[in-house]
Write an enzyme that holds these catalytic residues in place. Structure first.
Site, PDB file in Angstrom:
ATOM      1  CD  GLU A 114      -3.036   1.269   2.427  1.00  0.00           C
ATOM      2  OE1 GLU A 114      -3.914   1.709   2.339  1.00  0.00           O
ATOM      3  OE2 GLU A 114      -2.430   0.525   3.379  1.00  0.00           O
ATOM      4  CG  HIS A 136      -3.973   5.937   0.249  1.00  0.00           C
ATOM      5  ND1 HIS A 136      -4.161   6.911   1.373  1.00  0.00           N
ATOM      6  CD2 HIS A 136      -3.986   4.842   0.576  1.00  0.00           C
ATOM      7  CE1 HIS A 136      -4.369   6.036   2.436  1.00  0.00           C
ATOM      8  NE2 HIS A 136      -4.326   4.779   2.127  1.00  0.00           N
ATOM      9  CG  HIS A 194      -8.735   2.279   2.604  1.00  0.00           C
ATOM     10  ND1 HIS A 194      -8.831   3.202   1.708  1.00  0.00           N
ATOM     11  CD2 HIS A 194      -7.667   2.055   3.122  1.00  0.00           C
ATOM     12  CE1 HIS A 194      -7.650   3.723   1.712  1.00  0.00           C
ATOM     13  NE2 HIS A 194      -6.918   3.018   2.569  1.00  0.00           N
ATOM     14  CG  ASN A 196     -12.543   5.250   4.310  1.00  0.00           C
ATOM     15  OD1 ASN A 196     -13.295   4.052   4.631  1.00  0.00           O
ATOM     16  ND2 ASN A 196     -13.073   6.284   4.937  1.00  0.00           N
ATOM     17  CG  HIS A 253     -12.531   3.430   8.479  1.00  0.00           C
ATOM     18  ND1 HIS A 253     -12.155   2.862   9.721  1.00  0.00           N
ATOM     19  CD2 HIS A 253     -11.499   3.942   8.034  1.00  0.00           C
ATOM     20  CE1 HIS A 253     -10.903   2.882   9.953  1.00  0.00           C
ATOM     21  NE2 HIS A 253     -10.280   3.648   8.987  1.00  0.00           N
ATOM     22  CG  ASP A 273      -6.773  -0.198   6.980  1.00  0.00           C
ATOM     23  OD1 ASP A 273      -5.508  -0.305   6.937  1.00  0.00           O
ATOM     24  OD2 ASP A 273      -7.059   1.117   6.567  1.00  0.00           O
ATOM     25  CG  LEU A 316     -10.906   7.614  11.208  1.00  0.00           C
ATOM     26  CD1 LEU A 316     -12.276   7.258  10.132  1.00  0.00           C
ATOM     27  CD2 LEU A 316     -11.209   6.873  12.416  1.00  0.00           C
TER      28      LEU A 316
END
Length: 373
Positions: A120, A183, A204, A207, A238, A259, A292
């Site tokens: 990641e 991301h 995720h 998010n 989340h 996660d 978070l």
């Protein structure tokens, strides 16, 4: 041998499950309604494709930390996982990959199997780090080929909008690496283009990615409109239950991940996440600024959470076992069939863990089994 309500590929059967030398040899029983009796629920072991830590240990520490986190998550029903790295300098990533590869050569028998690596970052957008350290940068094919020689990287998260990443996605797909988008500040169009180049999931979901707006659908829109697979963190912190249900209607093989951080299975306090310190409190994990930072979720709680928002037990199980196994192309895990590994989770009628078996070996803990024969 176990006796109870066994979740098979063709539904529930009340009967016996047997194994030998770590693999299932026999599955007998009649089709049944598990809600019509008080026998145990016997499910495939959970497979978690996004694990940063557990039991106070962080993947980026390597060595003994890998054993600790694998043992910790096995106590909560996880029988296979991907050790997940954090964005870090190149030398640090290489060191950790080498440590994971060494660990996988001789894993302990009484722990969840580390099935490979989920890388990641660092090939993510520096403008959407979330809780990732500030070492993000574009990836280069030659550099990543060197990383692939260090450890079995099964899954990689990257931002598709970075320069050269569409070509990188095509290259990774050709090397057998699954690519997820995450991301990212990418647009809907950039998400669709990445899927066309071979990306096959989203990290995720909701998010650390551009959200859905009806005139600017963003990366979330690309996932909801086009994805077959995506991972989601069902800790109910989340992602709101309503958003989870929306994703379930759109993405056929949405699957659950934790996660999880080093704080999973531990009391409130400060823990490591890569090079950063995170704090566990009020059921979550956060950076000092309140962001978070992963979760404290375990897979048995993820199962209960999904059931609590309306999923049947068999559907929730599929999203914790079969779908992540299918995503990695594994046919010998994530399902209870003759020839598959005897990765088994045993629950009572309230969905509390009673036993966990990894490749037929009982994981020690607070569990007890009343229908073992």
């Amino acid at each position: 041998m176990l006796y109870g309500n066994i979740l098979t590929l063709d539904g529930w059967r009340l009967g016996e499950l047997s194994w030998q030398n770590g693999c299932i040899t026999r599955l007998d029983g009649e089709l049944c309604d598990p809600d019509a009796n008080d026998h145990l629920r016997i499910l495939p072991g959970f497979i978690d494709l996004h694990v940063h830590g557990g039991g106070g240990a962080d993947t980026m520490e390597g060595g003994q930390a890998l054993e600790t986190l694998a043992r910790t998550h096995a106590r909560f029903g996880t029988t296979g996982l991907l050790a997940t790295t954090m964005t870090a300098p190149d030398a640090e990533i290489r060191r950790v990959l080498d440590a994971i590869d060494t660990y996988m050569q001789a894993p302990p028998a009484d722990a969840a199997r580390v099935l490979g690596v989920h890388l990641e970052g660092p090939y993510i957008n520096p403008g959407k780090l979330g809780a990732q350290p500030a070492h993000a940068r574009p990836g280069m094919i030659g550099e990543i080929d060197e990383l692939l020689r260090l450890a079995p990287i099964r899954l990689m998260t990257l931002a598709p909008e970075l320069s050269g990443h569409l070509e990188l996605i095509r290259h990774l797909t050709g090397r057998g690496v699954r690519v997820q988008l995450g991301h990212t500040l990418g647009s809907y169009e950039e998400g669709v283009a990445a899927l066309e180049h071979g990306a096959c999931g989203f990290t995720h979901l909701f998010n650390a990615m551009t959200g859905l707006h009806h005139r600017k659908p963003g990366m979330v829109g690309a996932a909801l409109a086009h994805a077959d697979y995506a991972e989601l963190i069902p800790d109910l912190l989340h992602v709101h239950p309503g958003a989870i249900r929306a994703a379930l209607r759109c993405i056929p093989h949405l699957y659950a991940v934790t996660d999880s951080t080093a704080a999973a299975g531990m009391p409130d306090g400060d823990y490591r996440l890569g090079e950063q310190t995170v704090t566990k409190c009020l059921g979550g994990v956060r950076l000092a600024d309140g962001t978070l930072a992963g979760s404290t979720l375990t897979m048995d709680q993820a199962l209960r959470n999904l059931v609590s928002i309306g999923l049947s037990l068999d559907e929730a199980s599929r999203r914790l076992s079969r779908y992540p196994a299918d995503f990695l192309g594994l046919t010998d895990r994530g399902r209870l069939v003759p020839g598959a590994f005897a990765d088994v989770v045993v629950l009572d009628t309230d969905l509390n863990l009673q036993a966990v078996y990894v490749e037929g070996r009982r994981i020690e803990g607070d569990h007890h089994v009343t229908d073992a024969r």
